[in-house]
Enzyme design. Structure first.
Site, PDB file in Angstrom:
ATOM      1  CG  HIS A  66      -0.882   3.958   4.539  1.00  0.00           C
ATOM      2  ND1 HIS A  66      -2.185   3.595   4.816  1.00  0.00           N
ATOM      3  CD2 HIS A  66      -0.302   2.865   3.972  1.00  0.00           C
ATOM      4  CE1 HIS A  66      -2.392   2.346   4.424  1.00  0.00           C
ATOM      5  NE2 HIS A  66      -1.264   1.886   3.908  1.00  0.00           N
TER       6      HIS A  66
ATOM      7  CG  ASP B   2      -4.094   5.643   6.706  1.00  0.00           C
ATOM      8  OD1 ASP B   2      -2.910   5.381   7.025  1.00  0.00           O
ATOM      9  OD2 ASP B   2      -4.637   5.122   5.718  1.00  0.00           O
TER      10      ASP B   2
ATOM     11  CB  SER C 177      -0.940   0.012   1.203  1.00  0.00           C
ATOM     12  OG  SER C 177      -0.215  -0.076   2.422  1.00  0.00           O
TER      13      SER C 177
END
Length: 367
Positions: free
Chosen positions: A327, A324, A34
């Site tokens: 990340h 978040d 991600s």
């Protein structure tokens, strides 16, 4: 049939005659999780790891979600911009064509993906590293049909390769009791398992033409907001950080071995562990006022795990280390990318593009 395989079948079937010769540019092929995903998971219909809701992408382009798990750019975006390389689009983007690949490369990174096939299984759909390599092999077949084998081999050997995986193998596998890996291995045997698998994967990429490859190491993953909120003290989970340090040491050794032993290989390793750790200890020096909680959160309800339209945004996103629970923010990615470029000995050239605009005091409407 899975979306990626459907795409390959359709793309191969519509290609015509081979073109002899190619005025090909240097491009990037990116593999990762991600931290590097630019939209692949958007096209995995059953995936539970998606960045398809506001406020993801608020500081990028038109401000709408674009598949990046942050408010702005990924580290790979920033490094590519600084070195003058085009940003590779998501491989699963329906608009991807062989001409786009020849011009911009491709990004196979997938949120929730890991070095190990079993990592991230509770996300339902994600592309593990072996699957990403399989899709890259399909890409090669498409390009060979387009420009011929000789030119295709030159194109792929001249390309840059970026690999960044590993954190999910720890956080969303080894440290989760429901995974068999958590009780089948101890710290050292699991690290050995990772390195053996990674060695085979990087050797496979080399056999497919990867000559210039950069492996990104792990940051202090025990300090991400999710790890902090799950700890009793609210501080970093040092055991998790030690796993990252040991992974980086082993990966650095592996890359040096492969670069010496594989023909024409120029493999490099770099991690930003130290600089992120330094930011956490000296946030004001880097312009941060918050290093332990996410900019996008659901008030006092934590962990929220993902950023959603009803989440509350911090007033100044440039002051937050994390976007978040998992990340980094765009501001953090800028610093991380700069540190990685120093370690790769590639000083920035030219101007960055699509840098985030100054953060407004309040968040705009989600749509």
């Amino acid at each position: 049939m899975k979306p990626a395989l459907t795409f390959l079948v359709i793309l191969v079937s519509i290609l015509g005659t081979t073109v002899n010769g190619c005025d090909c540019k240097m491009v990037q092929f990116i593999f990762g999780d991600s931290l590097s995903d630019v939209g692949n998971n958007q096209h995995l219909s059953s995936s539970l790891a998606k960045a398809n809701l506001p406020w993801y992408g608020i500081d990028f382009g038109n401000g709408f979600p674009n598949g990046r798990f942050t408010n702005g750019r990924t580290v790979s975006d920033i490094i590519g911009d600084a070195t003058g390389l085009p940003r590779p689009p998501a491989f699963l983007d329906p608009s991807l064509t062989e001409d786009v690949i020849l011009k911009n490369g491709a990004n196979y990174a997938s949120g929730g993906g890991g070095i190990l096939n079993e990592t991230g299984v509770y996300f339902i759909q994600r592309l593990c590293f072996y699957k990403q390599i399989e899709l890259f092999q399909g890409t090669q077949e498409v390009i060979r049909r387009k420009i011929g084998k000789q030119e295709a081999d030159k194109f792929f050997q001249n390309a840059q390769y970026v690999v960044g995986l590993g954190s999910n193998d720890f956080i969303n596998n080894y440290e989760v009791p429901v995974y068999s890996d958590s009780w089948n291995y101890n710290d050292q045997s699991f690290l050995n398992y990772l390195m053996e698998t990674l060695r085979a994967q990087l050797q496979l990429l080399h056999s497919l033409g990867a000559r210039k490859l950069k492996l990104l190491g792990l940051g202090p993953m025990g300090c991400i907001p999710l790890q902090r909120v799950l700890s009793l003290s609210g501080g970093c989970q040092e055991k998790t950080n030690q796993l990252a340090i040991r992974f980086n040491q082993a990966a650095d050794k592996l890359i040096n071995e492969l670069s010496r032993s594989l023909p024409d290989a120029s493999f490099r390793f770099a991690d930003a562990y130290d600089v992120v750790r330094h930011i956490i200890r000296n946030p004001g020096k880097y312009g941060f006022s918050n290093i332990d909680s996410p900019c996008c959160s659901f008030g006092q309800i934590r962990p929220a795990l993902t950023c959603i339209p009803s989440s509350t945004l911090c007033k100044d996103r440039s002051k937050y280390l994390f976007w978040d629970e998992y990340h980094p923010s765009d501001s953090a990615n800028q610093i991380i990318a700069s540190e990685l470029m120093k370690k790769f000995r590639q000083p920035p050239r030219g101007n960055h593009t699509e840098a985030p605009s100054p953060s407004p005091a309040t968040a705009p409407s989600p749509w």
